[in-house]
Design a protein around this motif. Structure first.
Motif, PDB file in Angstrom:
ATOM      1  N   ASP A 117      -5.916   8.871   2.478  1.00  0.00           N
ATOM      2  CA  ASP A 117      -4.491   9.038   2.204  1.00  0.00           C
ATOM      3  C   ASP A 117      -3.878   7.817   1.522  1.00  0.00           C
ATOM      4  O   ASP A 117      -2.773   7.917   0.969  1.00  0.00           O
ATOM      5  N   VAL A 118      -4.546   6.668   1.572  1.00  0.00           N
ATOM      6  CA  VAL A 118      -4.045   5.485   0.869  1.00  0.00           C
ATOM      7  C   VAL A 118      -4.399   5.642  -0.605  1.00  0.00           C
ATOM      8  O   VAL A 118      -5.567   5.582  -0.976  1.00  0.00           O
ATOM      9  N   VAL A 119      -3.403   5.864  -1.456  1.00  0.00           N
ATOM     10  CA  VAL A 119      -3.685   6.153  -2.861  1.00  0.00           C
ATOM     11  C   VAL A 119      -3.726   4.894  -3.719  1.00  0.00           C
ATOM     12  O   VAL A 119      -4.319   4.901  -4.799  1.00  0.00           O
ATOM     13  N   ALA A 120      -3.117   3.783  -3.260  1.00  0.00           N
ATOM     14  CA  ALA A 120      -3.121   2.575  -4.085  1.00  0.00           C
ATOM     15  C   ALA A 120      -2.802   1.349  -3.244  1.00  0.00           C
ATOM     16  O   ALA A 120      -2.076   1.426  -2.239  1.00  0.00           O
ATOM     17  N   ALA A 138      -8.730  13.057 -17.614  1.00  0.00           N
ATOM     18  CA  ALA A 138     -10.146  13.205 -17.960  1.00  0.00           C
ATOM     19  C   ALA A 138     -10.885  14.090 -16.972  1.00  0.00           C
ATOM     20  O   ALA A 138     -11.786  14.847 -17.340  1.00  0.00           O
ATOM     21  N   GLY A 139     -10.540  13.989 -15.700  1.00  0.00           N
ATOM     22  CA  GLY A 139     -11.197  14.785 -14.675  1.00  0.00           C
ATOM     23  C   GLY A 139     -10.182  15.329 -13.699  1.00  0.00           C
ATOM     24  O   GLY A 139      -8.979  15.325 -13.960  1.00  0.00           O
ATOM     25  N   ASN A 140     -10.680  15.781 -12.535  1.00  0.00           N
ATOM     26  CA  ASN A 140      -9.769  16.351 -11.545  1.00  0.00           C
ATOM     27  C   ASN A 140     -10.090  15.854 -10.147  1.00  0.00           C
ATOM     28  O   ASN A 140      -9.909  16.564  -9.165  1.00  0.00           O
ATOM     29  N   THR A 141     -10.587  14.623 -10.052  1.00  0.00           N
ATOM     30  CA  THR A 141     -10.783  14.028  -8.734  1.00  0.00           C
ATOM     31  C   THR A 141      -9.438  13.594  -8.168  1.00  0.00           C
ATOM     32  O   THR A 141      -8.411  13.598  -8.869  1.00  0.00           O
ATOM     33  N   ALA A 142      -9.438  13.194  -6.916  1.00  0.00           N
ATOM     34  CA  ALA A 142      -8.202  12.685  -6.308  1.00  0.00           C
ATOM     35  C   ALA A 142      -7.679  11.488  -7.087  1.00  0.00           C
ATOM     36  O   ALA A 142      -6.468  11.350  -7.297  1.00  0.00           O
ATOM     37  N   THR A 143      -8.577  10.626  -7.541  1.00  0.00           N
ATOM     38  CA  THR A 143      -8.155   9.461  -8.323  1.00  0.00           C
ATOM     39  C   THR A 143      -7.565   9.899  -9.657  1.00  0.00           C
ATOM     40  O   THR A 143      -6.543   9.360 -10.107  1.00  0.00           O
ATOM     41  N   ASP A 144      -8.185  10.885 -10.319  1.00  0.00           N
ATOM     42  CA  ASP A 144      -7.640  11.406 -11.578  1.00  0.00           C
ATOM     43  C   ASP A 144      -6.218  11.912 -11.381  1.00  0.00           C
ATOM     44  O   ASP A 144      -5.354  11.753 -12.255  1.00  0.00           O
ATOM     45  N   GLN A 145      -5.956  12.528 -10.250  1.00  0.00           N
ATOM     46  CA  GLN A 145      -4.625  13.078 -10.000  1.00  0.00           C
ATOM     47  C   GLN A 145      -3.596  11.968  -9.812  1.00  0.00           C
ATOM     48  O   GLN A 145      -2.449  12.095 -10.267  1.00  0.00           O
ATOM     49  N   VAL A 146      -3.977  10.868  -9.162  1.00  0.00           N
ATOM     50  CA  VAL A 146      -3.063   9.732  -9.036  1.00  0.00           C
ATOM     51  C   VAL A 146      -2.793   9.128 -10.419  1.00  0.00           C
ATOM     52  O   VAL A 146      -1.652   8.775 -10.756  1.00  0.00           O
ATOM     53  N   VAL A 147      -3.843   9.011 -11.228  1.00  0.00           N
ATOM     54  CA  VAL A 147      -3.672   8.525 -12.597  1.00  0.00           C
ATOM     55  C   VAL A 147      -2.714   9.434 -13.370  1.00  0.00           C
ATOM     56  O   VAL A 147      -1.816   8.968 -14.085  1.00  0.00           O
ATOM     57  N   GLY A 166      -0.524  18.165  -5.540  1.00  0.00           N
ATOM     58  CA  GLY A 166       0.872  17.857  -5.810  1.00  0.00           C
ATOM     59  C   GLY A 166       1.326  16.577  -5.137  1.00  0.00           C
ATOM     60  O   GLY A 166       2.092  15.802  -5.714  1.00  0.00           O
ATOM     61  N   ALA A 167       0.866  16.340  -3.913  1.00  0.00           N
ATOM     62  CA  ALA A 167       1.233  15.118  -3.208  1.00  0.00           C
ATOM     63  C   ALA A 167       0.672  13.892  -3.923  1.00  0.00           C
ATOM     64  O   ALA A 167       1.340  12.854  -4.028  1.00  0.00           O
ATOM     65  N   ARG A 168      -0.541  14.008  -4.441  1.00  0.00           N
ATOM     66  CA  ARG A 168      -1.130  12.860  -5.154  1.00  0.00           C
ATOM     67  C   ARG A 168      -0.451  12.632  -6.500  1.00  0.00           C
ATOM     68  O   ARG A 168      -0.277  11.480  -6.929  1.00  0.00           O
ATOM     69  N   ILE A 169      -0.073  13.705  -7.201  1.00  0.00           N
ATOM     70  CA  ILE A 169       0.692  13.542  -8.441  1.00  0.00           C
ATOM     71  C   ILE A 169       2.006  12.817  -8.141  1.00  0.00           C
ATOM     72  O   ILE A 169       2.406  11.881  -8.856  1.00  0.00           O
ATOM     73  N   GLU A 192       0.832  -1.200   0.000  1.00  0.00           N
ATOM     74  CA  GLU A 192       0.000   0.000   0.000  1.00  0.00           C
ATOM     75  C   GLU A 192       0.867   1.249   0.000  1.00  0.00           C
ATOM     76  O   GLU A 192       1.873   1.326   0.719  1.00  0.00           O
ATOM     77  N   LEU A 193       0.481   2.190  -0.818  1.00  0.00           N
ATOM     78  CA  LEU A 193       1.180   3.468  -0.978  1.00  0.00           C
ATOM     79  C   LEU A 193       0.254   4.570  -0.477  1.00  0.00           C
ATOM     80  O   LEU A 193      -0.903   4.661  -0.891  1.00  0.00           O
ATOM     81  N   SER A 194       0.771   5.395   0.421  1.00  0.00           N
ATOM     82  CA  SER A 194      -0.033   6.454   1.029  1.00  0.00           C
ATOM     83  C   SER A 194       0.664   7.800   0.930  1.00  0.00           C
ATOM     84  O   SER A 194       1.895   7.877   0.875  1.00  0.00           O
ATOM     85  N   VAL A 195      -0.138   8.853   0.924  1.00  0.00           N
ATOM     86  CA  VAL A 195       0.388  10.212   1.093  1.00  0.00           C
ATOM     87  C   VAL A 195       0.835  10.371   2.537  1.00  0.00           C
ATOM     88  O   VAL A 195       0.118   9.984   3.468  1.00  0.00           O
ATOM     89  N   ASP A 196       2.025  10.915   2.722  1.00  0.00           N
ATOM     90  CA  ASP A 196       2.521  11.196   4.071  1.00  0.00           C
ATOM     91  C   ASP A 196       1.997  12.569   4.495  1.00  0.00           C
ATOM     92  O   ASP A 196       2.437  13.600   3.974  1.00  0.00           O
ATOM     93  N   PRO A 197       1.054  12.617   5.454  1.00  0.00           N
ATOM     94  CA  PRO A 197       0.462  13.910   5.818  1.00  0.00           C
ATOM     95  C   PRO A 197       1.459  14.877   6.429  1.00  0.00           C
ATOM     96  O   PRO A 197       1.230  16.097   6.418  1.00  0.00           O
ATOM     97  N   LEU A 198       2.579  14.360   6.939  1.00  0.00           N
ATOM     98  CA  LEU A 198       3.578  15.234   7.553  1.00  0.00           C
ATOM     99  C   LEU A 198       4.428  15.949   6.517  1.00  0.00           C
ATOM    100  O   LEU A 198       5.201  16.850   6.861  1.00  0.00           O
ATOM    101  N   ARG A 199       4.290  15.559   5.236  1.00  0.00           N
ATOM    102  CA  ARG A 199       5.114  16.158   4.185  1.00  0.00           C
ATOM    103  C   ARG A 199       4.283  16.927   3.164  1.00  0.00           C
ATOM    104  O   ARG A 199       4.726  17.162   2.051  1.00  0.00           O
ATOM    105  N   ARG A 200       3.110  17.306   3.553  1.00  0.00           N
ATOM    106  CA  ARG A 200       2.308  18.155   2.683  1.00  0.00           C
ATOM    107  C   ARG A 200       2.851  19.577   2.709  1.00  0.00           C
ATOM    108  O   ARG A 200       3.529  19.989   3.644  1.00  0.00           O
ATOM    109  N   LEU A 201       2.510  20.330   1.662  1.00  0.00           N
ATOM    110  CA  LEU A 201       2.925  21.729   1.549  1.00  0.00           C
ATOM    111  C   LEU A 201       1.674  22.596   1.646  1.00  0.00           C
ATOM    112  O   LEU A 201       0.997  22.840   0.643  1.00  0.00           O
TER     113      LEU A 201
END
Length: 324
Positions: free
Chosen positions: A92-95, A239-248, A57-60, A39-48
């Motif tokens: 925060d779990v992106v995948a 195609a869109g701008n949801t959180a999932t679209d940003q990971v894609v 940006g974190a999801r990209i 599992e790959l997650s965004v680290d909330p302590l490293r957000r800007l």
């Protein structure tokens, strides 16, 4: 039958995953094994909070790390099936990646995997040599392979129009003291496992520059080393701008970057027009494309760039505690 990934497989794959790019080189990711899946997650302590208040940006960045993770597992003969944002209660779990049927890696997977450790952002001026048509086609195919699009901004008038959008966005951002302070906090003048080394920040901006440069404490440029007058600008969109679209889009970005590296090209990223909502909308309208721009890149030929630092694998892993 393979029922799950091992810690050894996780470590090996993560050593490639962490080579992905991220805003200010914050490396906003964490990895863990759960029930045999990675599992790959965004680290909330490293957000800007000032630069990336929505987490785009974190999801990209995590999407780019996910593409490296997929490549590393495939080249090791243990490809994965990927489920994006698998837990509604854990955004925060992106995948989550689970083992697929073992197979040999494809030649494309091997080539792209080989480019992971040769891919560095190049913020210096590029040479005037044009990017040939076949290389441009490969870049577009790379985006399409990950369900995204890549629009090349071609022609003097189109490039100038884009440059005006980019410079306007840059001015908006630079008027925000919190944004400026946050960027400066990630500039590194001493060895560090994260942030942007001042030596890798590119040359300082000068009035004649067509495109804005983010101020990472770069050096003065040598005489005659201006940036290219008509750069090849490429806009990546989804195609869109949801959180999932940003990971894609992050996966597509990394595939484009590795394809460029494999083609001998240099790339730098220009995200200011994406970070300012009004500029992003102006860019979307100017392109006339369905969907949403997610990243802008400058592509060309240049001197090899230096690697930026990365944290160790142990620093980004969350391993289960083994009872004594």
């Amino acid at each position: 039958m393979n029922t799950g990934f091992t810690v050894e497989q996780l470590r090996a794959a993560v050593s490639d995953a962490v080579r992905a790019p991220s805003l200010h080189n914050t490396q906003p990711w964490r990895f863990r094994l759960r029930d045999g899946g990675i599992e790959l997650s965004v680290d909330p302590l490293r957000r800007l909070p000032a630069t990336d208040p929505t987490g785009w940006g974190a999801r990209i960045a995590c999407g780019a790390a996910l593409f490296n993770l997929r490549l590393a597992l495939a080249v090791a003969g243990t490809p994965a099936t990927v489920r994006l944002r698998p837990y509604p209660a854990e955004p925060d779990v992106v995948a989550r990646l689970v083992p697929d049927l073992p197979r040999r890696p494809t030649p494309t997977e091997q080539s792209l995997h080989g480019a992971i450790r040769r891919r560095f952002s190049n913020r210096a001026p590029f040479w005037p040599d044009p990017v040939p048509a076949d290389a441009r086609w490969r870049l577009g195919e790379a985006a399409r392979a990950e369900q995204c699009w890549l629009e090349l901004v071609i022609g003097t008038s189109a490039v100038n129009a884009f440059a005006e959008i980019a410079r306007s966005a840059h001015r908006v951002l630079e008027r925000d003291p919190a944004y400026v302070a946050e960027r400066r906090a990630w500039i590194r003048s001493e060895p560090s496992p994260d942030g942007v080394p001042a030596a890798a920040g590119g040359p300082r901006s000068e009035p004649q520059d067509l495109l804005p440069q983010r101020g990472f404490g770069g050096r003065n440029r040598a005489p005659g080393r201006d940036f290219e007058p008509e750069p090849l600008v490429a806009v990546l969109g989804s195609a869109g701008n949801t959180a999932t679209d940003q990971v894609v889009a992050g996966q597509a970005l990394q595939r484009v970057l590795l394809t460029a590296t494999d083609s001998g090209l240099s790339v730098s990223m220009l995200s200011q027009p994406i970070e300012v909502p009004g500029a992003r909308e102006a860019l979307r309208l100017s392109l006339g494309r369905f969907g949403m721009p997610q990243m802008v890149t400058r592509i060309g030929y240049g001197q090899p760039a230096a690697a930026t630092p990365r944290r160790s694998v142990d620093e980004v892993l969350d391993l289960p505690v083994v009872p004594a």
